[in-house]
Scaffold this motif. Structure first.
Motif, PDB file in Angstrom:
ATOM      1  N   SER A 148       0.833  -1.197   0.000  1.00 36.45           N
ATOM      2  CA  SER A 148       0.000   0.000   0.000  1.00 36.45           C
ATOM      3  C   SER A 148       0.874   1.254   0.000  1.00 36.45           C
ATOM      4  O   SER A 148       0.576   2.237  -0.690  1.00 36.45           O
ATOM      5  CB  SER A 148      -0.933   0.006   1.214  1.00 36.45           C
ATOM      6  N   TYR A 149       1.967   1.209   0.733  1.00 31.54           N
ATOM      7  CA  TYR A 149       2.882   2.356   0.808  1.00 31.54           C
ATOM      8  C   TYR A 149       3.504   2.644  -0.556  1.00 31.54           C
ATOM      9  O   TYR A 149       3.571   3.793  -1.005  1.00 31.54           O
ATOM     10  CB  TYR A 149       3.983   2.087   1.831  1.00 31.54           C
ATOM     11  N   ASP A 150       3.972   1.597  -1.230  1.00 33.73           N
ATOM     12  CA  ASP A 150       4.616   1.781  -2.534  1.00 33.73           C
ATOM     13  C   ASP A 150       3.620   2.240  -3.596  1.00 33.73           C
ATOM     14  O   ASP A 150       3.952   3.050  -4.467  1.00 33.73           O
ATOM     15  CB  ASP A 150       5.296   0.488  -2.979  1.00 33.73           C
ATOM     16  N   LEU A 151       2.404   1.711  -3.539  1.00 32.40           N
ATOM     17  CA  LEU A 151       1.369   2.161  -4.470  1.00 32.40           C
ATOM     18  C   LEU A 151       1.050   3.633  -4.252  1.00 32.40           C
ATOM     19  O   LEU A 151       0.940   4.412  -5.203  1.00 32.40           O
ATOM     20  CB  LEU A 151       0.098   1.333  -4.301  1.00 32.40           C
ATOM     21  N   GLU A 152       0.909   4.011  -3.001  1.00 29.38           N
ATOM     22  CA  GLU A 152       0.636   5.416  -2.681  1.00 29.38           C
ATOM     23  C   GLU A 152       1.749   6.313  -3.214  1.00 29.38           C
ATOM     24  O   GLU A 152       1.495   7.399  -3.757  1.00 29.38           O
ATOM     25  CB  GLU A 152       0.514   5.587  -1.170  1.00 29.38           C
ATOM     26  N   THR A 157       3.599  10.467  -6.697  1.00 23.81           N
ATOM     27  CA  THR A 157       4.754  11.025  -7.407  1.00 23.81           C
ATOM     28  C   THR A 157       4.520  11.108  -8.905  1.00 23.81           C
ATOM     29  O   THR A 157       4.785  12.147  -9.529  1.00 23.81           O
ATOM     30  CB  THR A 157       6.004  10.168  -7.140  1.00 23.81           C
ATOM     31  N   TYR A 158       4.024  10.036  -9.507  1.00 26.55           N
ATOM     32  CA  TYR A 158       3.892   9.967 -10.952  1.00 26.55           C
ATOM     33  C   TYR A 158       2.514  10.373 -11.473  1.00 26.55           C
ATOM     34  O   TYR A 158       2.370  10.686 -12.648  1.00 26.55           O
ATOM     35  CB  TYR A 158       4.205   8.563 -11.444  1.00 26.55           C
ATOM     36  N   GLY A 159       1.513  10.346 -10.578  1.00 31.43           N
ATOM     37  CA  GLY A 159       0.176  10.771 -10.990  1.00 31.43           C
ATOM     38  C   GLY A 159      -0.239  12.077 -10.355  1.00 31.43           C
ATOM     39  O   GLY A 159      -1.223  12.690 -10.761  1.00 31.43           O
ATOM     40  N   ALA A 206       0.675   6.908 -14.028  1.00 29.27           N
ATOM     41  CA  ALA A 206       1.580   6.594 -12.922  1.00 29.27           C
ATOM     42  C   ALA A 206       2.088   5.161 -13.022  1.00 29.27           C
ATOM     43  O   ALA A 206       3.289   4.895 -12.841  1.00 29.27           O
ATOM     44  CB  ALA A 206       0.872   6.818 -11.591  1.00 29.27           C
ATOM     45  N   ILE A 207       1.195   4.232 -13.320  1.00 31.30           N
ATOM     46  CA  ILE A 207       1.593   2.830 -13.432  1.00 31.30           C
ATOM     47  C   ILE A 207       2.535   2.639 -14.610  1.00 31.30           C
ATOM     48  O   ILE A 207       3.553   1.937 -14.517  1.00 31.30           O
ATOM     49  CB  ILE A 207       0.352   1.929 -13.577  1.00 31.30           C
ATOM     50  N   ARG A 208       2.219   3.276 -15.744  1.00 29.32           N
ATOM     51  CA  ARG A 208       3.056   3.141 -16.936  1.00 29.32           C
ATOM     52  C   ARG A 208       4.463   3.682 -16.700  1.00 29.32           C
ATOM     53  O   ARG A 208       5.459   3.068 -17.107  1.00 29.32           O
ATOM     54  CB  ARG A 208       2.400   3.899 -18.099  1.00 29.32           C
ATOM     55  N   ILE A 209       4.563   4.812 -16.021  1.00 28.28           N
ATOM     56  CA  ILE A 209       5.874   5.396 -15.731  1.00 28.28           C
ATOM     57  C   ILE A 209       6.688   4.459 -14.853  1.00 28.28           C
ATOM     58  O   ILE A 209       7.884   4.266 -15.062  1.00 28.28           O
ATOM     59  CB  ILE A 209       5.714   6.776 -15.051  1.00 28.28           C
ATOM     60  N   GLU A 210       6.029   3.845 -13.873  1.00 27.63           N
ATOM     61  CA  GLU A 210       6.719   2.914 -12.987  1.00 27.63           C
ATOM     62  C   GLU A 210       7.168   1.663 -13.738  1.00 27.63           C
ATOM     63  O   GLU A 210       8.308   1.205 -13.572  1.00 27.63           O
ATOM     64  CB  GLU A 210       5.800   2.521 -11.829  1.00 27.63           C
ATOM     65  N   VAL A 211       6.303   1.115 -14.569  1.00 28.43           N
ATOM     66  CA  VAL A 211       6.638  -0.094 -15.331  1.00 28.43           C
ATOM     67  C   VAL A 211       7.865   0.141 -16.204  1.00 28.43           C
ATOM     68  O   VAL A 211       8.784  -0.684 -16.254  1.00 28.43           O
ATOM     69  CB  VAL A 211       5.449  -0.541 -16.216  1.00 28.43           C
ATOM     70  N   ASN A 212       7.903   1.274 -16.884  1.00 29.60           N
ATOM     71  CA  ASN A 212       8.956   1.538 -17.872  1.00 29.60           C
ATOM     72  C   ASN A 212      10.087   2.420 -17.356  1.00 29.60           C
ATOM     73  O   ASN A 212      11.015   2.722 -18.115  1.00 29.60           O
ATOM     74  CB  ASN A 212       8.320   2.173 -19.111  1.00 29.60           C
ATOM     75  N   GLN A 213       9.988   2.841 -16.086  1.00 31.71           N
ATOM     76  CA  GLN A 213      11.030   3.681 -15.494  1.00 31.71           C
ATOM     77  C   GLN A 213      11.345   4.880 -16.383  1.00 31.71           C
ATOM     78  O   GLN A 213      12.503   5.212 -16.658  1.00 31.71           O
ATOM     79  CB  GLN A 213      12.290   2.852 -15.224  1.00 31.71           C
TER      80      GLN A 213
END
Length: 310
Positions: A148-152, A157-159, A206-213
């Motif tokens: 939950s912490y990492d998702l938040e 940060t990215y969204g 946000a998810i896409r940015i995390e997936v692809n760094q």
């Protein structure tokens, strides 16, 4: 791979503006960090008759299409597989002062957004979002395994979402009942708790940015560019996070004095300028381009000319 399988034709963003920026390069190498389907590279090869271009892309579909498109230019075009953040460092080290320009169009392509089997779209059958399909780390993993912490953290940060904590808690609660497997189901889940229509694209971003760094790749590119000599750097961004990093970094590169604002007299030597900022304000699409390609509306291009190294 056929581009016509995508709902939207591929259109290179800010194409005329890119050609204008690079028009005076008559020899040497230009690196296209995000080759995509080859639109920018093809136009540059046609305009700049004596240059060579090295194109980088981590998406095998894009590379295969671009290599076929650019076959007539095989004597002046080379394709490299991988992420530009790492490859650009290798290429600058290898080719040095032969490199006269670097271009990066770091947005997700219409093809990637529209193809259901890539898992970028809100209504896709799968949760994927990998630009590099050989990467084992995808959107489904993030939603079903991140704490939950990492998702938040990534949503904040990215969204830049105010509801990041609530969203992260809801996701971790929901996945205990049933894991997230399908993008369209995840979209329905989001809509059931959040009525703001902006939530959906920001969460997916946000998810896409995390997936692809994606932001890390941009930072690597900007750091590697410090080794460019008498060369242009042009970067096209599509959201505020990328543009903020780019704007601040190029501003720092253009400053001669790097003393803290609290210092009354310069003590740094006042000789730290890396080159000249060519775009005090970003170059943006014309109304004509936006009408033709609505997805170009958020594009911003900033350009910098690195001075000649000794």
């Amino acid at each position: 791979m056929n581009l016509q399988t995508s709902n939207s034709p591929h259109i290179s963003v800010l194409l005329n503006e890119v050609l204008e920026i690079f028009k005076d390069i008559h020899e040497g190498i230009i690196i296209d960090c995000t080759l995509g389907f080859g639109g920018h590279t093809k136009a540059l090869l046609e305009q700049n008759k004596n240059i060579k271009i090295i194109g980088i892309d981590k998406d095998s579909d894009a590379r295969n299409y671009a290599c076929n498109l650019l076959q007539p230019y095989n004597d002046r075009f080379t394709c490299v597989a991988g992420g530009f953040g790492d490859k650009i460092t290798e290429l600058i080290a290898k080719y040095g002062k032969e490199i006269r320009g670097v271009l990066a169009d770091i947005g997700v392509s219409s093809y990637q957004l529209d193809m259901p089997n890539r898992g970028f779209g809100f209504d896709s059958d799968i949760l994927d979002m990998r630009m590099d399909s050989t990467n084992t780390f995808d959107a489904k993993y993030i939603l079903n395994h991140y704490s939950s912490y990492d998702l938040e953290k990534i949503f904040s940060t990215y969204g830049e979402l105010r509801e990041s904590k609530k969203l992260a808690q809801l996701i971790t609660q929901e996945r205990t009942k049933k894991p997230f497997y399908f993008a369209k189901d995840f979209s329905v889940f989001l809509k059931s708790y959040f009525k703001n229509p902006k939530i959906l694209p920001l969460v997916y971003q946000a998810i896409r940015i995390e997936v692809n760094q994606e932001l890390e790749e941009l930072k690597k590119l900007l750091n590697a560019s410090l080794n460019l000599s008498d060369a242009l750097l042009c970067v096209i961004t599509f959201h505020s996070l990328e543009d903020r990093i780019l704007k601040q970094t190029l501003k720092e590169y253009s400053q001669s004095c790097i003393c803290d604002n609290s210092v009354f007299k310069c003590i740094c030597g006042n000789n730290h300028q890396k080159g000249k900022l060519l775009t005090k304000k970003p170059i943006i699409p014309t109304p004509v381009e936006i009408k033709k390609n609505p997805r170009s509306r958020s594009a911003k291009m900033r350009c910098f000319h690195f001075q000649k190294l000794d």
